[in-house]
Scaffold this motif. Structure first.
Motif, PDB file in Angstrom:
ATOM      1  N   ASP A   1       0.814  -1.215   0.000  1.00  0.00           N
ATOM      2  CA  ASP A   1       0.000   0.000   0.000  1.00  0.00           C
ATOM      3  C   ASP A   1       0.850   1.270   0.000  1.00  0.00           C
ATOM      4  O   ASP A   1       0.343   2.371   0.234  1.00  0.00           O
ATOM      5  CB  ASP A   1      -0.940   0.011   1.212  1.00  0.00           C
ATOM      6  N   SER A   2       2.131   1.103  -0.299  1.00  0.00           N
ATOM      7  CA  SER A   2       3.039   2.258  -0.260  1.00  0.00           C
ATOM      8  C   SER A   2       2.718   3.289  -1.341  1.00  0.00           C
ATOM      9  O   SER A   2       3.028   4.463  -1.197  1.00  0.00           O
ATOM     10  CB  SER A   2       4.494   1.792  -0.409  1.00  0.00           C
ATOM     11  N   ASN A   3       2.118   2.840  -2.452  1.00  0.00           N
ATOM     12  CA  ASN A   3       1.789   3.765  -3.539  1.00  0.00           C
ATOM     13  C   ASN A   3       0.338   4.229  -3.478  1.00  0.00           C
ATOM     14  O   ASN A   3      -0.190   4.791  -4.447  1.00  0.00           O
ATOM     15  CB  ASN A   3       2.067   3.114  -4.898  1.00  0.00           C
TER      16      ASN A   3
ATOM     17  N   HIS B   1      -4.903  -3.602  -6.653  1.00  0.00           N
ATOM     18  CA  HIS B   1      -3.916  -4.551  -7.187  1.00  0.00           C
ATOM     19  C   HIS B   1      -4.616  -5.711  -7.903  1.00  0.00           C
ATOM     20  O   HIS B   1      -4.138  -6.183  -8.937  1.00  0.00           O
ATOM     21  CB  HIS B   1      -3.035  -5.080  -6.053  1.00  0.00           C
ATOM     22  N   PHE B   2      -5.734  -6.164  -7.347  1.00  0.00           N
ATOM     23  CA  PHE B   2      -6.506  -7.219  -8.005  1.00  0.00           C
ATOM     24  C   PHE B   2      -6.951  -6.775  -9.403  1.00  0.00           C
ATOM     25  O   PHE B   2      -6.783  -7.492 -10.382  1.00  0.00           O
ATOM     26  CB  PHE B   2      -7.760  -7.569  -7.191  1.00  0.00           C
ATOM     27  N   TYR B   3      -7.534  -5.577  -9.460  1.00  0.00           N
ATOM     28  CA  TYR B   3      -8.032  -5.063 -10.741  1.00  0.00           C
ATOM     29  C   TYR B   3      -6.896  -4.901 -11.747  1.00  0.00           C
ATOM     30  O   TYR B   3      -7.038  -5.218 -12.932  1.00  0.00           O
ATOM     31  CB  TYR B   3      -8.734  -3.717 -10.540  1.00  0.00           C
ATOM     32  N   GLU B   4      -5.772  -4.402 -11.269  1.00  0.00           N
ATOM     33  CA  GLU B   4      -4.620  -4.178 -12.138  1.00  0.00           C
ATOM     34  C   GLU B   4      -4.116  -5.498 -12.719  1.00  0.00           C
ATOM     35  O   GLU B   4      -3.836  -5.602 -13.923  1.00  0.00           O
ATOM     36  CB  GLU B   4      -3.507  -3.496 -11.340  1.00  0.00           C
ATOM     37  N   TYR B   5      -4.008  -6.505 -11.861  1.00  0.00           N
ATOM     38  CA  TYR B   5      -3.539  -7.817 -12.312  1.00  0.00           C
ATOM     39  C   TYR B   5      -4.535  -8.432 -13.289  1.00  0.00           C
ATOM     40  O   TYR B   5      -4.152  -8.997 -14.322  1.00  0.00           O
ATOM     41  CB  TYR B   5      -3.353  -8.741 -11.103  1.00  0.00           C
ATOM     42  N   GLU B   6      -5.829  -8.302 -12.985  1.00  0.00           N
ATOM     43  CA  GLU B   6      -6.850  -8.876 -13.856  1.00  0.00           C
ATOM     44  C   GLU B   6      -6.846  -8.210 -15.223  1.00  0.00           C
ATOM     45  O   GLU B   6      -7.017  -8.881 -16.249  1.00  0.00           O
ATOM     46  CB  GLU B   6      -8.230  -8.744 -13.211  1.00  0.00           C
ATOM     47  N   MET B   7      -6.649  -6.899 -15.274  1.00  0.00           N
ATOM     48  CA  MET B   7      -6.603  -6.206 -16.560  1.00  0.00           C
ATOM     49  C   MET B   7      -5.414  -6.693 -17.392  1.00  0.00           C
ATOM     50  O   MET B   7      -5.496  -6.775 -18.617  1.00  0.00           O
ATOM     51  CB  MET B   7      -6.529  -4.684 -16.354  1.00  0.00           C
ATOM     52  N   GLY B   8      -4.316  -7.042 -16.723  1.00  0.00           N
ATOM     53  CA  GLY B   8      -3.173  -7.614 -17.435  1.00  0.00           C
ATOM     54  C   GLY B   8      -3.539  -8.949 -18.060  1.00  0.00           C
ATOM     55  O   GLY B   8      -3.170  -9.227 -19.220  1.00  0.00           O
ATOM     56  N   LEU B   9      -4.268  -9.771 -17.325  1.00  0.00           N
ATOM     57  CA  LEU B   9      -4.709 -11.071 -17.864  1.00  0.00           C
ATOM     58  C   LEU B   9      -5.658 -10.871 -19.049  1.00  0.00           C
ATOM     59  O   LEU B   9      -5.591 -11.618 -20.036  1.00  0.00           O
ATOM     60  CB  LEU B   9      -5.415 -11.879 -16.774  1.00  0.00           C
ATOM     61  N   CYS B  10      -6.530  -9.885 -18.936  1.00  0.00           N
ATOM     62  CA  CYS B  10      -7.494  -9.632 -20.013  1.00  0.00           C
ATOM     63  C   CYS B  10      -6.791  -9.135 -21.271  1.00  0.00           C
ATOM     64  O   CYS B  10      -7.148  -9.513 -22.391  1.00  0.00           O
ATOM     65  CB  CYS B  10      -8.547  -8.625 -19.554  1.00  0.00           C
TER      66      CYS B  10
END
Length: 345
Positions: free
Chosen positions: A278-280, A287-296
């Protein structure tokens, strides 16, 4: 070999989905939205995108809830058109996609009934893609067994209720247990179906569903810290697929007594290392959404695949969340936080 015949039944759908995806907001369009000072300005900027004049019939005062509703309506319209044009096995895959929304709607209606909320208000909050004919009658059930026998037995969700019928008291915690147990059965069933799809759809869907399961596993374990739930209670809700489905991992996350112990297990999986950072200023959900968008995004690098539909739906939902966030920041004059969105393209 499957690719030779893919376009006969599904070539049009895949082309349509990729066209829809090309209509997702670009980085430059997001910049234009974040520079808006009023919701009317936002409406004007959105009219220059693929959303067009989706708010043209709204003559009253614009609100963030109205914008969110209309954005969601556009997604529902696209999904229904795709489904109407699809043939098997894509039609069945899209049916499976709707089951997740059905589960959320059932949990919402049961919660509303328990807390004696207005039925019409609860029905308005239900997701259109999770609608089924007997949904409005959920409010008449007083216990889970009668709810199942009178309402849910004839729905696609009926097989998933097998492990829920032992729940007697419909309080908030038990409703959440029911919801997570249903999602466990649903994801495992969906994953079994995905294995029957031709390559590369089976491989891409396996990755997407695997992360969906892991995300739910992490959320269940985080939200159940400092509650009365036992490790055995948690294990009954954890999906049997994903990187965290290894029995050793599941046992460790279920027995974690605090967040630090849970972090150690989750971050031991390389791709999930930053989920608790959570430093940023980003939350775990971010983080979940960001990772999922990478998969998509990766899903669209494949050709001749049914998984493009799932990837597009998830990307569109993220875009709707982004616009809703930006509009809320504008409405509340919180412009310093307006750039805290996750790009969907």
């Amino acid at each position: 070999m499957e690719a030779l015949y893919f376009n006969i039944d599904s070539g049009y759908i895949e082309a349509l989905v990729r066209g829809y995806r090309n209509g997702l907001l670009t980085a430059a369009q997001y910049v234009n939205l974040t520079q808006c000072d009023t919701l009317e300005d936002l409406k004007l900027q959105l009219s220059a995108t693929d959303y067009g004049n989706f708010l043209s019939n709204e003559s009253g005062v614009l609100s963030t809830s109205l914008i969110g509703t209309k954005l969601n309506d556009s997604l529902v319209a696209q999904f229904r058109y795709l489904k109407a044009q699809s043939s098997e096995p894509l039609a069945q895959l899209m049916e499976y996609i709707t089951y997740g929304y059905m589960i959320d709607n059932v949990a919402l209606m049961i919660t509303g009934t328990v807390h004696e909320r207005d039925r019409s208000e609860m029905l308005e909050r239900c997701h259109p893609l999770g609608w089924f004919e007997t949904l409005p009658t959920l409010s008449v059930a007083t216990d889970l067994e009668s709810l199942y026998e009178t309402v849910l037995v004839d729905t696609p969700l009926a097989p998933y209720f097998h492990d829920c019928l032992s729940v007697d008291d419909l309080d908030d915690m038990n409703i959440e247990i029911i919801r997570n147990t249903l999602f466990k059965a649903y994801l495992e069933d969906f994953a079994s179906f995905a294995k029957t799809l031709p390559s590369p759809s089976d491989e891409v869907m396996a990755r997407l569903l695997s992360f969906e399961a892991d995300k739910r596993t992490i959320n269940i374990c985080v939200n159940s810290l400092n509650t009365e739930l036992t490790p055995d209670d948690k294990l009954k809700m954890l999906p049997g697929l994903g990187k965290l489905a290894n029995p050793a991992f599941q046992d460790q996350v279920a027995h974690a007594d605090d967040l630090e112990q849970l972090k150690m297990v989750v971050t031991s999986i390389g791709e999930y290392k930053g989920f608790f950072d959570d430093s940023n200023g980003k939350s775990m959900e971010d983080h979940f959404y960001e990772y999922e968008m990478g998969l998509c995004k990766d899903a669209f690098t494949q050709q001749f695949t049914y998984s493009a539909v799932w990837a597009f739906i998830r990307s569109k939902e993220q875009e709707i969340r982004n616009i809703a966030w930006i509009s809320e920041c504008i409405a509340q004059n919180q412009k310093d936080r307006i750039n805290n969105y996750i790009a969907a393209y």
